[in-house]
Design a protein around this motif. Structure first.
Motif, PDB file in Angstrom:
ATOM      1  N   LEU A  43       0.834  -1.195   0.000  1.00  0.00           N
ATOM      2  CA  LEU A  43       0.000   0.000   0.000  1.00  0.00           C
ATOM      3  C   LEU A  43       0.867   1.242   0.000  1.00  0.00           C
ATOM      4  O   LEU A  43       1.836   1.336   0.744  1.00  0.00           O
ATOM      5  N   GLY A  44       0.489   2.184  -0.833  1.00  0.00           N
ATOM      6  CA  GLY A  44       1.235   3.431  -0.846  1.00  0.00           C
ATOM      7  C   GLY A  44       2.520   3.357  -1.643  1.00  0.00           C
ATOM      8  O   GLY A  44       3.209   4.350  -1.820  1.00  0.00           O
ATOM      9  N   ASP A 117      -5.262   3.283   7.789  1.00  0.00           N
ATOM     10  CA  ASP A 117      -4.566   4.553   7.821  1.00  0.00           C
ATOM     11  C   ASP A 117      -3.883   4.844   6.498  1.00  0.00           C
ATOM     12  O   ASP A 117      -3.911   5.966   5.976  1.00  0.00           O
ATOM     13  N   LEU A 118      -3.251   3.802   5.925  1.00  0.00           N
ATOM     14  CA  LEU A 118      -2.521   4.008   4.685  1.00  0.00           C
ATOM     15  C   LEU A 118      -3.462   4.330   3.531  1.00  0.00           C
ATOM     16  O   LEU A 118      -3.166   5.168   2.687  1.00  0.00           O
ATOM     17  N   ARG A 121      -4.307   7.766   3.714  1.00  0.00           N
ATOM     18  CA  ARG A 121      -3.248   8.678   3.334  1.00  0.00           C
ATOM     19  C   ARG A 121      -3.014   8.688   1.826  1.00  0.00           C
ATOM     20  O   ARG A 121      -2.633   9.697   1.251  1.00  0.00           O
ATOM     21  N   PHE A 122      -3.170   7.535   1.170  1.00  0.00           N
ATOM     22  CA  PHE A 122      -2.969   7.454  -0.281  1.00  0.00           C
ATOM     23  C   PHE A 122      -4.291   7.043  -0.924  1.00  0.00           C
ATOM     24  O   PHE A 122      -4.493   5.877  -1.262  1.00  0.00           O
ATOM     25  N   ALA A 132       2.085  10.599  -5.888  1.00  0.00           N
ATOM     26  CA  ALA A 132       2.536  10.619  -4.502  1.00  0.00           C
ATOM     27  C   ALA A 132       3.027   9.261  -4.030  1.00  0.00           C
ATOM     28  O   ALA A 132       3.595   9.147  -2.961  1.00  0.00           O
ATOM     29  N   LEU A 133       2.799   8.250  -4.837  1.00  0.00           N
ATOM     30  CA  LEU A 133       3.173   6.915  -4.381  1.00  0.00           C
ATOM     31  C   LEU A 133       4.685   6.785  -4.267  1.00  0.00           C
ATOM     32  O   LEU A 133       5.430   7.328  -5.070  1.00  0.00           O
TER      33      LEU A 133
END
Lengths: 241, 657
Positions: A43-44, A117-118, A121-122, A132-133
């Motif tokens: 993730l992210g 949470d992740l 955020r993404f 943004a990754l």
């Protein structure tokens, strides 16, 4: 008289079967949660995408179904442990299962929270969000992992089909399950002991993976790279020059 | 079931001290921008190629450009990012630094970022160690093995789960393609290097104590909340103020003075224990070491407070005062410290003890304080509390500071200490030696043992009180079994030394603030006169000599049998001395002591007893007093003195005058 004896034998057999069911379900849960962790680790990162997130939802759903069934059966097992002759050993086995399930639940919950949470955020709702990754070096989709998840079987999975809950609701539901279980049945978890001594996992070869040891070694070397031996490990933050 | 083990909890609950984390994340995301971010290159391995590797020099250059800072600072910034775990090195993975060359790094995946909300669980670490065990077939590193054993013991109840999960995770990781598997393993390893660092490393995740309350949460508005605000503002108003030029000047002076003595800003001889794991520095600077180090002795010259707060310095000063026969000042000061910081139950007892030893007329170790202060002190002693001796203590402190301290620094005692002080050579440890040192780290002595040692020290000091160290205003006759008092509180090393620095006379108690307003001005005029008249020290000595000869004279008179004890001791009392003394600093205790015994008892303020142990006869019964008085008078001899506190005798009585 004999009928009562027969009934108690039947009961024992039933409980034994139930325990076996629970053990298999526990293994399945372990498989699903570890796959979930592999997915969440991406993730992210540059490997993130809608496919990943869909797979995560599927995995979650599966895990949730296993958890629900397992918690129900374990509660039943431990609440009505009647005055059976060999009750103590059975009770110990059941308690062990209980502790294992709750530990798995806690670990899964922490993974879920991180994932929640992740994802927050993404969000990946727009195309430019992909900028943004983080470029972590992972490019693969996690197709094989997803396949592994799909191959998981648990005794009651075919019976219960429910839609995937929302992530936050999922977390809340699991937390409620955890606290309910802890309140309903008093289990002294410190009395449960490990069945194997320390370090045994290192000795036994994992099934079907013996041939891959050489590959493992080379991977390890790859990871090591060159080791510069200078001052022993320290980060330069508080060194005095 | 998790037993929350908070020993090594690097979890970030309520840690606004780690505000750097959110900022680092922002910087990291900026680095990802395809146009303005960092350029990455593929890492070529034997069997595969992994993208998104970045070089150290690129990172540093990007940071320097983005924030407009110089290379050195960019390097520190980059090292901080690595130390926090946002970037990890591909080679030499245990050293969390940025190397300004072509060594490769990679970004850490957000799942493994160190953030505020998720504590680092020991369960996860146990699973990781089990996985490593599987991979390495039982050959773990030493600290990993130790952790493994510890966790196996403490998490025994869920160990089956841990092993099962480790196997499952191992298998799940195998499902991924090889490059990704390598990447994931590197990521996980880097994560644990940050959060469970090997021994001998300094970790960036050390953030100090956990705060119990989340400072970002909203506080409930209650009357108590407003009351606290009011108290805070009231105290702020009451605080004394100083011009910023003055305070800044003081800060600058302090920094300039102590710069070379700071172990982190400059060298620490022989070596800084926190860096090299070698404790010689601490051993050489123990409180009661025989030979101090040169730096330590130099610090004693910075200020009087510095000298007194260092146990070794105080010992040296005590030795000097002993040679000068003015040890009572320091003894009194230490007794006052002991009273201030000691137990509440013993305050009354200690106060009386101090009075009898130091303050009463004819006390064995009488100290010289001005009349006003003495008056105030004795009045306060009627209802003793912790700070009752503050004015007297401050007076004596200033006396020592202005008078004895200067002489101490010129004295042979100090010069000898300076000559003997050692200056150790700097350690030069090789890599291997540093590793060995880190393995040999042991905890220091337990506080219980330290306290026992201190108590033994104190007892030894008490046993060695030199009874010839009497104040020059009391009788110097050596064959008198004089109650030199003060056996129990010679060195208040334990608690006062710890808290002394915070409570120097510069931070006066509220009572002394009120009292000081009068005594300070008095003292100022005193000292002003004293300094104006040239050499007060010499005059004090002259006064002393005079008094000694006068005492001898009186004794001769006594032994001839010509006078009663009353008149003899009256002549010895400080009251008479004041006439002879020429030093303006030594002010007499006014004959009209308000705290004196009932007016009926005039003349001799104290009585003479023979060889009575100090513990008894403190509060004599009236009739016994009179008997003893008459006994002494008839015997005509002298013996141990006994001081009666003036507030003890409450009733009037008849007796010999």
């Amino acid at each position: 008289m004999t009928s009562r004896w027969r009934r108690s034998v039947d009961e024992l057999a039933l409980r034994g079967r139930q325990r076996g069911e629970c053990e298999r379900a526990q293994e399945a849960l372990g498989r699903v949660t570890s796959c979930f962790q592999q997915l969440a680790a991406s993730l992210g990162s540059s490997a993130d995408g809608s496919f990943l997130r869909d797979e995560m939802d599927e995995t979650r759903n599966l895990a949730q179904r296993i958890c629900r069934g397992l918690s129900r059966r374990l509660l039943r097992l431990l609440s009505d442990c009647g005055p059976a002759p060999s009750g103590l050993e059975d009770r110990q086995v059941s308690e062990r299962l209980w502790v294992l399930f709750l530990s798995a639940l806690e670990t899964f919950l922490s993974d879920l929270r991180k994932a929640c949470d992740l994802i927050g955020r993404f969000p990946l709702r727009q195309r430019y969000d992909r900028r943004a990754l983080v470029n972590t070096g992972c490019v693969d989709g996690v197709v094989a992992v997803a396949a592994r998840v799909a191959s998981v079987q648990a005794p009651w999975l075919t019976l219960e089909e429910e839609p995937t809950p929302d992530l936050t609701n999922h977390i809340t539901e699991l937390e409620a399950m955890l606290s309910e279980m802890q309140l309903r049945v008093p289990v002294a978890f410190w009395s449960v002991e490990a069945t194997q001594p320390a370090g045994v996992e290192a000795c036994g070869g994992l099934e079907g993976l013996e041939g891959l040891q050489e590959v493992e070694d080379s991977l390890e070397e790859l990871m090591e790279g060159e080791i510069v031996s200078r001052r022993p490990a320290c980060c330069c933050l508080s060194c005095v020059g | 079931m998790t037993i929350r083990n908070t020993l090594q909890d690097h979890g970030q609950r309520y840690r606004p001290r780690m505000a750097c984390l959110k900022k680092s994340e922002k910087v990291l995301l900026e680095m990802q921008d395809p146009k303005t971010g960092l350029k990455s290159q593929p890492q070529r391995l034997v069997i595969t190629t992994i993208p998104h590797a970045i070089t150290g020099e690129d990172i540093i250059a990007w940071l320097a450009d983005r924030f407009q800072i110089d290379t050195q600072e960019a390097r520190s910034f980059g090292s901080m990012l690595v130390a926090l775990g946002y970037i990890y090195p591909l080679q030499d993975h245990k050293r969390l630094v940025i190397k300004p060359d072509s060594s490769l790094y990679r970004f850490q995946t957000p799942y493994f970022w160190p953030t505020q909300q998720w504590p680092v669980e020991d369960t996860d670490y146990a699973i990781y160690l089990a996985k490593r065990n599987i991979r390495k077939k039982g050959i773990l590193e030493l600290h990993e093995q130790e952790h493994y054993n510890r966790l196996h013991k403490w998490m025994n109840h869920k160990w089956d789960f841990i092993v099962m999960q480790a196997k499952e995770q191992y298998r799940a990781a195998k499902e991924r393609k090889k490059p990704d598997r390598v990447v994931f393993d590197c990521q996980e390893r880097a994560y644990w290097v940050v959060h469970r660092p090997p021994p001998g490393t300094v970790t960036a995740m050390d953030y100090g104590l956990d705060r119990q309350v989340d400072p970002n949460s909203d506080e409930a508005i209650t009357p108590d909340f407003y009351e606290r605000i009011m108290i805070f503002t009231q105290q702020s108003i009451m605080r004394p103020r100083v011009k910023s030029s003055v305070s800044i000047g003081a800060l600058v002076k302090y920094c300039a003075t102590y710069n070379n003595h700071d172990p982190f800003l400059s060298r620490c001889l022989p070596s800084n224990p926190w860096v090299t794991d070698d404790v010689t520095y601490w051993t050489l600077n123990m409180p009661c070491v025989e030979i101090p180090t040169k730096m330590r002795v130099e610090r004693w010259t910075f200020s009087f407070a510095e000298l007194l707060s260092d146990t070794r310095g105080r010992d040296d000063f005590r030795l000097f005062l002993k040679k000068e026969f003015s040890g009572e000042n320091l003894a009194f000061w230490e007794a006052c410290e002991d009273l201030k910081w000691g137990e509440a139950a013993s305050i009354k007892e200690k106060a009386e003890h101090i009075y009898k030893t130091f303050l009463a007329r004819g006390a064995p170790r009488w100290i010289n304080i001005d009349g006003k202060t003495m008056e105030v002190t004795v009045k306060g002693l009627k209802h003793p509390h912790r700070y009752v001796l503050d004015p007297a203590q401050t007076h004596i402190y200033m006396l020592m500071k202005k008078d004895s301290y200067g002489r101490y620094q010129k004295s042979p005692v100090f010069k000898d200490t300076v000559k003997k002080a050692i200056c150790p050579d700097e350690h030069r440890f090789s890599c291997a030696q540093l590793e060995q040192n880190s393995k040999k780290r042991r905890p220091s002595l337990s506080p219980i043992i330290l306290r026992q040692m201190e108590q033994e020290q104190r007892a030894k000091m008490a046993a060695n009180i030199d009874i010839t160290q009497l104040c020059r205003f009391t009788t110097p006759v050596p064959h008198l079994a004089v109650y030199s008092g003060f056996t129990d509180y010679p060195t208040a090393t334990a608690s006062p030394s710890l808290t002394f620095l915070a409570h120097t006379p510069a931070c006066p108690s509220p009572i002394s603030v009120a009292l000081d307003s009068t005594s300070v001005s008095e003292r100022r005029t005193e000292t002003g006169e004293g300094e104006g008249e040239g050499n007060p020290a010499a005059r004090a000595q002259v006064g002393g000599n005079v008094s000694k000869s006068r005492m001898a004279l009186s004794l001769r008179r006594l032994l001839k049998g010509g006078c009663t004890p009353g008149t003899m001791f009256a002549s010895l009392s400080p009251k008479c001395h004041s006439a002879a003394s020429t030093s303006s600093r030594i002010q007499p205790i006014s004959p009209d002591q308000p705290s004196q015994a009932p007016p009926r008892r005039t003349g001799n303020f104290f009585q003479i007893k023979v060889d009575i142990p100090p513990e008894c006869r403190i509060y004599p019964i009236e009739s016994e007093d009179e008997e003893e008085e008459s006994r002494v008078a008839s015997r005509g001899g002298v013996g141990a003195k006994e001081i009666i506190c003036p507030w003890e005798s409450l009733t009037t009585q008849n007796g010999t005058g």
